[in-house]
Scaffold this motif. Structure first.
Motif, PDB file in Angstrom:
ATOM      1  N   TYR A 126     -29.765  59.997 103.189  1.00  0.00           N
ATOM      2  CA  TYR A 126     -29.766  58.957 102.443  1.00  0.00           C
ATOM      3  C   TYR A 126     -29.861  57.552 102.888  1.00  0.00           C
ATOM      4  CZ  TYR A 126     -27.446  62.657  99.481  1.00  0.00           C
ATOM      5  OH  TYR A 126     -27.077  63.815  98.981  1.00  0.00           O
ATOM      6  N   ASN A 127     -30.002  56.448 102.329  1.00  0.00           N
ATOM      7  CA  ASN A 127     -30.131  55.365 102.879  1.00  0.00           C
ATOM      8  C   ASN A 127     -28.773  54.700 102.492  1.00  0.00           C
ATOM      9  OD1 ASN A 127     -32.813  55.086 103.542  1.00  0.00           O
ATOM     10  ND2 ASN A 127     -33.538  54.707 101.447  1.00  0.00           N
ATOM     11  N   PHE A 128     -28.020  54.259 103.612  1.00  0.00           N
ATOM     12  CA  PHE A 128     -26.537  53.656 103.458  1.00  0.00           C
ATOM     13  C   PHE A 128     -26.248  52.787 104.681  1.00  0.00           C
ATOM     14  CE2 PHE A 128     -26.653  57.933 105.781  1.00  0.00           C
ATOM     15  CZ  PHE A 128     -25.903  57.560 106.830  1.00  0.00           C
ATOM     16  N   THR A 129     -25.122  51.999 104.447  1.00  0.00           N
ATOM     17  CA  THR A 129     -24.527  51.063 105.359  1.00  0.00           C
ATOM     18  C   THR A 129     -23.216  51.607 105.582  1.00  0.00           C
ATOM     19  OG1 THR A 129     -25.958  49.168 104.407  1.00  0.00           O
ATOM     20  CG2 THR A 129     -24.127  48.754 105.741  1.00  0.00           C
ATOM     21  N   ILE A 130     -22.674  51.565 106.796  1.00  0.00           N
ATOM     22  CA  ILE A 130     -21.524  52.087 107.308  1.00  0.00           C
ATOM     23  C   ILE A 130     -20.834  50.954 107.853  1.00  0.00           C
ATOM     24  CG2 ILE A 130     -20.041  53.644 108.577  1.00  0.00           C
ATOM     25  CD1 ILE A 130     -22.288  55.574 108.945  1.00  0.00           C
ATOM     26  N   ILE A 131     -19.552  50.579 107.199  1.00  0.00           N
ATOM     27  CA  ILE A 131     -18.722  49.592 107.454  1.00  0.00           C
ATOM     28  C   ILE A 131     -17.556  50.341 108.426  1.00  0.00           C
ATOM     29  CG2 ILE A 131     -17.198  47.938 106.601  1.00  0.00           C
ATOM     30  CD1 ILE A 131     -20.066  47.167 106.517  1.00  0.00           C
TER      31      ILE A 131
END
Length: 290
Positions: free
Chosen positions: A176-181
């Motif tokens: 998936y396309n995601f951003t991890i914080i």
């Protein structure tokens, strides 16, 4: 297009609070990625998000199985992906939050689980011959010639299932396309906060909660519950149980950070400001362009 934001980090760093903020801002739904919060009734000892904290935001993968059930990472992967794929198909924004790194990785990456089978041994073959056979099946494998156990497992699995066990790096392929914080904090400050949280758990009724759940299968494997059971069984004093919970919680937080550092190379880290959490929120918002 759905926006997927993942929030990770050790226990006690404010992941839940940040997830609620981002879900409100993005009109998103939340998927839990904490292994303890899938269980019903275990609330105080797991620091589970309360109905008040949820603030009418839809939460998934919380309170879904009994403490008597055997719920595996593979089960989580199957269930959570169905939800995530459905939300994406509906063009919904999603926040994934939790401190169980393997749950996060199983959900978002090409992380395959296979049924365990008896691994054959190949005593008639040298390591070099094993390696040659593995290379013929899958030349791009990353198995070292001296790692006989992995070579045998690869060949055995292929003969039984006809499937190839993937390289470790392929498990790092995102689906998936995601951003991890990532939320982190000074160790000394974090440990003091965790110690204080343990004391609050007892004030909020942990002993009574553990009494009601004592006979469930999974209870004795959960931090906070297993030590309290030892107190109820007369194996520890109350103070000793509290200190053991604090010790085990600190160790758990350390293991979490070690796992994240080694398993993910795409986490955007932010320091938790316990004095003014809005500072942390503002930094994350700015990074995400919110």
């Amino acid at each position: 297009m759905s926006k997927i934001i993942v929030i990770v980090g050790p226990t006690g760093t404010g992941k839940t609070r940040l997830s609620i903020h981002l879900a409100k801002k993005l009109n998103a739904q939340i998927i839990n990625a904490d292994a303890t919060q899938v269980y019903k009734d275990a609330n105080i000892g797991t620091a589970k998000v309360s109905s008040e904290e949820m603030a009418h935001i839809v939460h998934h993968m919380i309170n879904i199985v009994s403490l008597n059930e055997n719920y595996t990472v593979k089960d989580y992967q199957t269930d959570a992906r169905k939800i995530l794929d459905k939300l994406i198909s509906e063009d919904k924004n999603v926040i994934i939050v939790g401190g169980s790194g393997l749950y996060t990785k199983a959900l978002l990456y090409d992380y395959n689980f296979t049924e365990e089978e008896d691994i054959k041994t190949y005593n008639n073959l040298t390591n070099e011959e094993l390696k040659e056979q593995v290379d013929l099946i899958y030349k791009d494998n990353d198995i070292h010639v001296n790692n006989r156990k992995r070579l045998e497992r690869f060949l055995s699995h292929y003969e039984v299932t006809g499937e190839i066990i993937k390289n470790n790096e392929e498990k790092d392929k995102p689906l998936y396309n995601f951003t991890i914080i990532g939320l982190d904090a000074d160790r000394e400050v974090l440990y003091k906060r965790l110690d204080h949280r343990v004391e609050e758990m007892f004030i909020n009724g942990l002993i009574n909660e553990v009494k009601s759940l004592k006979n469930f299968n999974k209870t004795k494997s959960l931090i906070g519950y297993k030590e309290t059971i030892m107190y109820l069984d007369g194996e520890l004093s109350l103070d000793e149980a509290k200190e053991l919970i604090k010790k085990n919680t600190r160790k758990y937080a350390k293991r979490q950070m070690t796992w994240y550092r080694h398993q993910f190379d795409n986490i955007n880290w932010f320091q938790t400001d316990y004095d003014n959490f809005d500072n942390t929120i503002n930094m994350v918002d700015k990074f995400l362009g919110l």
